[in-house]
Each structure stands twice: as C-alpha cells, then as structure tokens.
Design an enzyme around this catalytic site. Structure first.
Site, short mmCIF file in Angstrom:
data_model
loop_
_atom_site.label_atom_id
_atom_site.label_comp_id
_atom_site.label_asym_id
_atom_site.label_seq_id
_atom_site.Cartn_x
_atom_site.Cartn_y
_atom_site.Cartn_z
N LYS A 13 0.72 -1.18 -0.05
CA LYS A 13 -0.09 -0.08 -0.16
C LYS A 13 0.83 1.35 -0.05
CE LYS A 13 -1.89 -0.53 4.12
NZ LYS A 13 -1.30 -1.66 4.41
N ARG A 88 -7.90 1.87 10.12
CA ARG A 88 -7.54 0.54 10.45
C ARG A 88 -8.61 -0.04 11.01
NH1 ARG A 88 -1.87 0.94 9.49
NH2 ARG A 88 -0.58 -1.07 10.08
N ARG A 127 11.90 -6.95 4.27
CA ARG A 127 11.95 -5.60 4.51
C ARG A 127 13.14 -5.03 5.20
NH1 ARG A 127 5.82 -3.17 4.13
NH2 ARG A 127 5.76 -3.30 6.65
N ARG A 160 12.65 -3.69 11.20
CA ARG A 160 11.99 -2.85 12.14
C ARG A 160 11.30 -4.02 13.24
NH1 ARG A 160 7.91 0.56 8.19
NH2 ARG A 160 6.71 -1.02 9.36
N ARG A 171 0.48 -9.26 13.48
CA ARG A 171 -0.14 -8.06 12.72
C ARG A 171 -1.01 -8.61 11.70
NH1 ARG A 171 4.48 -4.82 10.14
NH2 ARG A 171 2.84 -2.84 9.89
#
Ligand code: AMP
Length: 213
Positions: A13, A88, A127, A160, A171
């Site tokens: 996104k 969210r 990532r 992260r 998540r």
C-alpha cells in the site's frame, strides 16, 4: 481527491500510495510513518504508541485519530490526500466519515490492495528500513544500491521490530480481525475498488491508474 489505501500490512500500500500521491499531486499520509516520526522524536505520543507498535498491536483509536486529523488540517491537504494505514478499524472509519461530512465532504475512493497471507509473510521478511530518514527497502524487490545502507542518507538499515516474523503473524491476525471489515464498510459506501497486489509493482500501479480513468 481523498483516497484510502486498504490491504494487509506488507501488501504494498505504501509504495502505491507514494505513486498515486505523485501522480495526483496530493500528499501521501501514512499513520505508521507519523507514529515512527513521533517515536524517533521522543514525543509523548511516540512513547505511548511505541509499546503497541513493538508488539504488532494497534495504537488506540483516540491517539491515532487526533494525530491524523492534525495532519489533514494542514494547508497541503486542501485538495485531497492519500491515506495509507488509516483507517484501520471501523470506529476510525466512522470518525473519518463524520468529520468529512461536517464539511460536506467524503472519501472518493478506497483501494484494496489484495495479497494472500503467505505472500505477505515472504515479503515482510525481506523488508529493511532506515532508522534515520524512514526510507524503506526490500532485499529482493527494492534493494538499496549498497547492501545494508540507506540510499537517501547513508545510515545503516535495520529490520523494524514490527517486521520481525513473530510480529508479522500478530499483525496479520490483527489485520483480519480489525481492519478487514473495512472492505465491507467501503463496499457498502460504493467506493471500494480491489486490485491484485501479487502482480509486480508497475502492473499494480497501472491497474490503479485505470481506476481513475
Ligand atoms: P504501518 O507502517 O502502517 O504498518 O504501521 C505500523 C504500526 O503503527 C502498526 O502496526 C500500528 O501499531 C500503528 N498504526 C499505524 N496506523 C494505525 C492506525 N490507523 N490505527 C492504529 N494503529 C496504527
């Protein structure tokens, strides 16, 4: 134009929101980035948000909504914006709707970037992020020019906390429980469009551009 990006964490996104923002000449507003800036700046909001972010939970609605409305009140948001990571939860979507309605306004388009969980897990493992300037990379898809180093500011890249495997699983379940119901919410509003987020980045962007045509 006011656009909302929907999709699981890691669906791409953010990358697409960036492209849309450039193309439409409107700001890309990521609540995740706003929270990280607060964490980095050591603000009180940042300290409160960090404990939720580090364990893959959502930051409480009241903190999130206040931060978001502060941001969209800025002058550069007058002609619209792309929201990435907000809303969210259904209550966040309802507050946004109500606030916009007060001004005779509404969200124009909700773009759902659809990617199955198994692809997400693979993607997020790769990532990397810059702790200094917030730039993000992927070891396969968007590698930095020099391994482990940020192209933009030269800082050493990190994984992260919220991209670590156990946090990714958490998540995803938070996404299915709290965020996925927004797909139906915006479908009922008649503004939901879904694109196949498993395609390559350029293809996804051209599918998105076709929505504006
Ligand atoms: P993101 O970069 O969008 O994946 O966001 C990183 C983290 O920030 C999330 O896992 C949440 O802890 C927090 N966050 C971002 N946006 C929101 C939101 N709209 N509501 C609650 N928490 C959020």
């Amino acid at each position: 134009m006011k656009i909302i990006m929907l999709g699981a964490p890691g669906a791409g996104k953010g990358t697409q929101a960036d492209r849309i923002a450039q193309e439409q000449n409107i700001p890309h507003i990521s609540t995740g980035d706003l929270f990280r800036a607060n964490v980095g700046g050591g603000t009180e909001l940042g300290m409160r948000a960090k404990e939720y972010m580090d364990r893959g939970a959502l930051v409480p609605d009241e903190l999130t909504v206040e931060m978001l409305f502060d941001r969209v009140a800025a002058e550069d948001c007058r002609d619209g914006y792309v929201l990435d990571g907000f809303p969210r939860t259904i209550p966040q979507a309802e507050v946004l709707k109500k606030e916009l309605e007060k001004r005779g306004d509404r969200v124009d388009l909700a773009i759902n970037v659809d990617v199955p969980d198994e692809n997400i897990v693979r993607r997020m493992g790769g990532r990397r992020a810059c702790p200094k300037c917030g730039a993000t990379y992927h070891i396969e898809h968007i590698p930095p020019k020099q391994e482990g180093i940020c192209d933009k500011c030269g800082a050493e890249l990190i994984i992260r906390d919220d991209d670590k495997p156990e946090t990714v699983q958490k998540r995803l379940s938070v996404y299915h429980e709290q965020t996925q119901p927004l797909i139906e919410f915006y479908e009922k509003e008649g503004i939901l469009r879904t694109v196949d987020g498993t395609k390559d980045m350029e293809q996804v962007f051209s599918d998105i551009k076709a929505l504006f045509a």
